[in-house]
Design a protein around this motif. Structure first.
Motif, PDB file in Angstrom:
ATOM      1  N   THR A   1     103.732 143.181  25.189  1.00 50.35           N
ATOM      2  CA  THR A   1     103.071 143.384  26.474  1.00 50.35           C
ATOM      3  C   THR A   1     101.760 142.601  26.527  1.00 50.35           C
ATOM      4  OG1 THR A   1     101.803 145.297  25.750  1.00 50.35           O
ATOM      5  CG2 THR A   1     104.026 145.714  26.609  1.00 50.35           C
ATOM      6  N   ARG A   2     101.215 142.560  27.713  1.00 48.15           N
ATOM      7  CA  ARG A   2      99.957 141.837  27.916  1.00 48.15           C
ATOM      8  C   ARG A   2      98.826 142.472  27.111  1.00 48.15           C
ATOM      9  NH1 ARG A   2      96.651 142.703  32.772  1.00 48.15           N
ATOM     10  NH2 ARG A   2      98.527 143.667  33.567  1.00 48.15           N
TER      11      ARG A   2
ATOM     12  N   THR B   1      99.141 141.660  23.476  1.00 50.96           N
ATOM     13  CA  THR B   1      98.782 140.262  23.242  1.00 50.96           C
ATOM     14  C   THR B   1      97.267 140.083  23.228  1.00 50.96           C
ATOM     15  OG1 THR B   1     100.819 139.577  24.360  1.00 50.96           O
ATOM     16  CG2 THR B   1      99.152 137.896  24.036  1.00 50.96           C
TER      17      THR B   1
ATOM     18  N   ASP C   1     100.841 138.311  33.021  1.00 54.52           N
ATOM     19  CA  ASP C   1     102.264 138.625  33.134  1.00 54.52           C
ATOM     20  C   ASP C   1     103.021 137.479  33.798  1.00 54.52           C
ATOM     21  OD1 ASP C   1     101.914 141.105  31.936  1.00 54.52           O
ATOM     22  OD2 ASP C   1     101.469 142.081  33.849  1.00 54.52           O
ATOM     23  N   ASP C   2     102.362 136.784  34.712  1.00 55.62           N
ATOM     24  CA  ASP C   2     102.992 135.658  35.397  1.00 55.62           C
ATOM     25  C   ASP C   2     101.907 134.757  35.980  1.00 55.62           C
ATOM     26  OD1 ASP C   2     105.115 134.109  36.171  1.00 55.62           O
ATOM     27  OD2 ASP C   2     105.587 135.269  37.957  1.00 55.62           O
TER      28      ASP C   2
ATOM     29  N   ARG D   1     101.719 133.448  29.046  1.00 59.99           N
ATOM     30  CA  ARG D   1     102.504 134.517  29.663  1.00 59.99           C
ATOM     31  C   ARG D   1     102.961 135.415  28.530  1.00 59.99           C
ATOM     32  NH1 ARG D   1     106.409 132.472  33.911  1.00 59.99           N
ATOM     33  NH2 ARG D   1     107.385 131.471  32.149  1.00 59.99           N
TER      34      ARG D   1
ATOM     35  N   ALA E   1     104.996 137.980  28.092  1.00 61.02           N
ATOM     36  CA  ALA E   1     106.388 138.382  27.862  1.00 61.02           C
ATOM     37  C   ALA E   1     107.165 137.351  27.038  1.00 61.02           C
ATOM     38  CB  ALA E   1     107.082 138.624  29.196  1.00 61.02           C
ATOM     39  N   ASP E   2     107.095 136.078  27.416  1.00 64.29           N
ATOM     40  CA  ASP E   2     107.894 135.057  26.723  1.00 64.29           C
ATOM     41  C   ASP E   2     107.037 134.005  26.008  1.00 64.29           C
ATOM     42  OD1 ASP E   2     106.921 133.876  28.975  1.00 64.29           O
ATOM     43  OD2 ASP E   2     108.856 133.296  29.803  1.00 64.29           O
ATOM     44  N   LYS E   3     105.725 134.209  25.977  1.00 67.88           N
ATOM     45  CA  LYS E   3     104.782 133.356  25.241  1.00 67.88           C
ATOM     46  C   LYS E   3     104.783 131.892  25.689  1.00 67.88           C
ATOM     47  CE  LYS E   3     105.028 136.480  21.391  1.00 67.88           C
ATOM     48  NZ  LYS E   3     105.840 137.422  22.124  1.00 67.88           N
ATOM     49  N   VAL E   4     105.033 131.666  26.976  1.00 71.28           N
ATOM     50  CA  VAL E   4     104.919 130.330  27.545  1.00 71.28           C
ATOM     51  C   VAL E   4     103.432 130.021  27.678  1.00 71.28           C
ATOM     52  CG1 VAL E   4     105.349 128.929  29.600  1.00 71.28           C
ATOM     53  CG2 VAL E   4     107.104 130.477  28.759  1.00 71.28           C
TER      54      VAL E   4
ATOM     55  N   LYS F   1      99.815 129.976  19.921  1.00 65.20           N
ATOM     56  CA  LYS F   1     101.278 130.025  19.852  1.00 65.20           C
ATOM     57  C   LYS F   1     101.736 130.610  18.526  1.00 65.20           C
ATOM     58  CE  LYS F   1     102.629 126.354  23.002  1.00 65.20           C
ATOM     59  NZ  LYS F   1     103.311 125.071  23.146  1.00 65.20           N
TER      60      LYS F   1
END
Length: 163
Positions: free
Chosen positions: A2-3, A6, A106-107, A141, A143-146, A161
């Motif tokens: 979650t955010r 992180t 989150d986005d 992000r 959730a998917d670590k973009v 990363k």
């Protein structure tokens, strides 16, 4: 992840080298500010006979946001530059100060990513004789670590990363 997890993990990774400041009632979703200071010098025989000295600083502003938009990015960048400029003390021996904005969200919108990648701010003091300052930024992000970053923050983004 979650955010909030992180953000917590990122702050924990900075704790070993940075001074962590939690700012009560922080605006714009600011979770913490992390400060790093280092002083290097070289001398001959006695400390008064200095050959050179250099002060290096970094101020990392960690923002926790639901959605990073173009408007939110502009306001956060202005906040970091305004507050960061107050902390910079150019003088002989000052080498550099990095002002870093980290967005854990989150986005994010495409426009915000485009603006973030092109974002830059560089300022030299007395033709760089008293050092310089540079703005670095990256967004993750949760959730998917973009991850997206500007050119100045490529090395910092690589470290995040790995977390």
């Amino acid at each position: 992840m979650t955010r909030d997890e992180t953000v917590k993990r990122l702050i924990e990774s900075y704790e070993g080298y940075f001074d962590i400041h939690y700012i009560p009632g922080a605006p714009l979703g600011l979770a913490a500010r992390c400060d790093f200071h280092i002083h290097n010098s070289k001398y001959v025989l006695v400390k008064k006979a200095r050959l050179w000295e250099a002060d290096c600083h970094e101020y990392v502003y960690i923002f926790s946001l639901e959605n990073l938009t173009e408007e939110v990015f502009r306001r956060c960048k202005a906040y970091v530059l305004e507050e960061g400029e107050k902390l910079i003390k150019p003088k002989p021996g000052h080498m550099y100060t990095y002002l870093t904005a980290v967005f854990i969200c989150d986005d994010f919108t495409k426009e915000a990513v485009k603006l973030l990648k092109k974002s830059k701010h560089y300022k030299s003091y007395r033709l760089s004789l008293w050092g310089w300052s540079e703005f670095r930024t990256f967004a993750v992000r949760a959730a998917d670590k973009v991850t997206f970053c500007n050119k100045a923050a490529k090395d910092s983004a690589k470290l995040v990363k790995k977390l």
